[in-house]
Design a protein around this motif. Structure first.
Motif, PDB file in Angstrom:
ATOM      1  N   TYR A   1       4.816  -0.635   2.872  1.00 40.18           N
ATOM      2  CA  TYR A   1       4.530   0.624   2.190  1.00 40.18           C
ATOM      3  C   TYR A   1       5.449   0.760   0.982  1.00 40.18           C
ATOM      4  O   TYR A   1       6.664   0.563   1.085  1.00 40.18           O
ATOM      5  CB  TYR A   1       4.744   1.813   3.118  1.00 40.18           C
ATOM      6  N   LEU A   2       4.872   1.144  -0.133  1.00 38.52           N
ATOM      7  CA  LEU A   2       5.618   1.312  -1.378  1.00 38.52           C
ATOM      8  C   LEU A   2       6.803   2.269  -1.216  1.00 38.52           C
ATOM      9  O   LEU A   2       7.862   2.063  -1.810  1.00 38.52           O
ATOM     10  CB  LEU A   2       4.669   1.843  -2.468  1.00 38.52           C
ATOM     11  N   GLN A   3       6.659   3.295  -0.402  1.00 38.98           N
ATOM     12  CA  GLN A   3       7.696   4.319  -0.258  1.00 38.98           C
ATOM     13  C   GLN A   3       8.989   3.782   0.341  1.00 38.98           C
ATOM     14  O   GLN A   3      10.012   4.465   0.321  1.00 38.98           O
ATOM     15  CB  GLN A   3       7.190   5.493   0.583  1.00 38.98           C
TER      16      GLN A   3
ATOM     17  N   ARG B   1       4.954  -1.230  -7.503  1.00 43.41           N
ATOM     18  CA  ARG B   1       4.002  -0.336  -8.177  1.00 43.41           C
ATOM     19  C   ARG B   1       3.100  -1.133  -9.113  1.00 43.41           C
ATOM     20  O   ARG B   1       1.900  -0.877  -9.196  1.00 43.41           O
ATOM     21  CB  ARG B   1       4.753   0.725  -8.995  1.00 43.41           C
TER      22      ARG B   1
ATOM     23  N   LEU C   1       0.634  -2.968  -7.033  1.00 46.25           N
ATOM     24  CA  LEU C   1      -0.315  -2.023  -6.438  1.00 46.25           C
ATOM     25  C   LEU C   1      -1.346  -1.538  -7.454  1.00 46.25           C
ATOM     26  O   LEU C   1      -2.506  -1.315  -7.118  1.00 46.25           O
ATOM     27  CB  LEU C   1       0.437  -0.834  -5.846  1.00 46.25           C
ATOM     28  N   SER C   2      -0.922  -1.397  -8.709  1.00 49.84           N
ATOM     29  CA  SER C   2      -1.837  -0.884  -9.733  1.00 49.84           C
ATOM     30  C   SER C   2      -2.545  -1.990 -10.516  1.00 49.84           C
ATOM     31  O   SER C   2      -3.313  -1.697 -11.418  1.00 49.84           O
ATOM     32  CB  SER C   2      -1.069   0.016 -10.715  1.00 49.84           C
TER      33      SER C   2
ATOM     34  N   ARG D   1       0.834  -1.204   0.000  1.00 51.64           N
ATOM     35  CA  ARG D   1       0.000   0.000   0.000  1.00 51.64           C
ATOM     36  C   ARG D   1       0.864   1.248   0.000  1.00 51.64           C
ATOM     37  O   ARG D   1       2.085   1.166   0.146  1.00 51.64           O
ATOM     38  CB  ARG D   1      -0.931  -0.004   1.210  1.00 51.64           C
ATOM     39  N   GLN D   2       0.231   2.391  -0.134  1.00 51.85           N
ATOM     40  CA  GLN D   2       0.909   3.689  -0.115  1.00 51.85           C
ATOM     41  C   GLN D   2       0.857   4.261   1.295  1.00 51.85           C
ATOM     42  O   GLN D   2      -0.176   4.179   1.960  1.00 51.85           O
ATOM     43  CB  GLN D   2       0.204   4.675  -1.064  1.00 51.85           C
TER      44      GLN D   2
END
Length: 196
Positions: free
Chosen positions: A132-134, A177, A180-181, A77-78
């Motif tokens: 978390y993607l970050q 990413r 996630l998409s 997730r973001q």
């Protein structure tokens, strides 16, 4: 000429980073082994903030192992934007304080840069555990600082591996990413527990 210790530490950590990008829980076992070896290596080269970092990575790997293998494993997730700036600010302030401590009380090499690698790595690892993607953006920043730090300390092999880690972080960012998409969303990118 790199030592066997430096080579073994880098190979294990490289494997753990590749496994993290592949979303495999086995990443945490490789992290524990690689970071134990890196702790010894960093101590030998007076990179004391990195020794502390390796101890943190080992503890975080145990947490990550249980977190990623639990029935309630989080999806990719973001991180909400309102949290990122305070987290980064805290990492910078702590790096400055710890760097000053090392500067005045030890014979540490490049204490402020070493401390920045420490605090940003802690942030990146916590973001990775929480999926978390970050985390991958943080790793890209960490690796960009670590490459010249290790190179100038005479750890050329480690610097070269950190260049590979930078590429792997870019791959991890791309892969996460993509998951996630995807139409199934991040929930479809469940942790690969079969090898862990």
């Amino acid at each position: 000429m790199p030592s066997a210790l430096e080579l073994a530490a880098n190979l294990l950590v490289a494997g753990s980073i590749w496994l993290a990008a592949r979303n495999s829980a086995l990443t945490w076992w490789a992290t524990i082994a690689g970071c134990a070896l890196f702790g010894v290596l960093c101590y030998q080269h007076q990179l004391y903030a990195d020794v502390v970092l390796q101890l943190f990575f080992i503890a975080a790997a145990v947490w990550g192992l249980f977190s990623w293998q639990s029935a309630q494993a989080l999806p990719i997730r973001q991180l909400p934007g309102r949290y990122l700036l305070p987290y980064l600010t805290a990492a910078l302030v702590i790096a400055a304080l710890y760097g000053a401590l090392l500067h005045f009380w030890t014979d540490a090499y490049a204490p402020f840069w070493d401390s920045l690698v420490l605090t940003l790595s802690v942030l990146a690892q916590l973001l990775l555990i929480r999926r978390y993607l970050q985390n991958w953006w943080c790793w890209l920043l960490v690796n960009s600082i670590a490459i010249p730090l290790y190179y100038h300390r005479g750890l050329e092999l480690t610097a070269a591996f950190y260049a590979l880690y930078w590429l792997n972080a870019a791959y991890g960012l791309w892969q996460w990413r993509h998951w996630l998409s995807s139409p199934a969303g991040a929930a479809g990118a469940s942790v690969d527990k079969s090898v862990g």
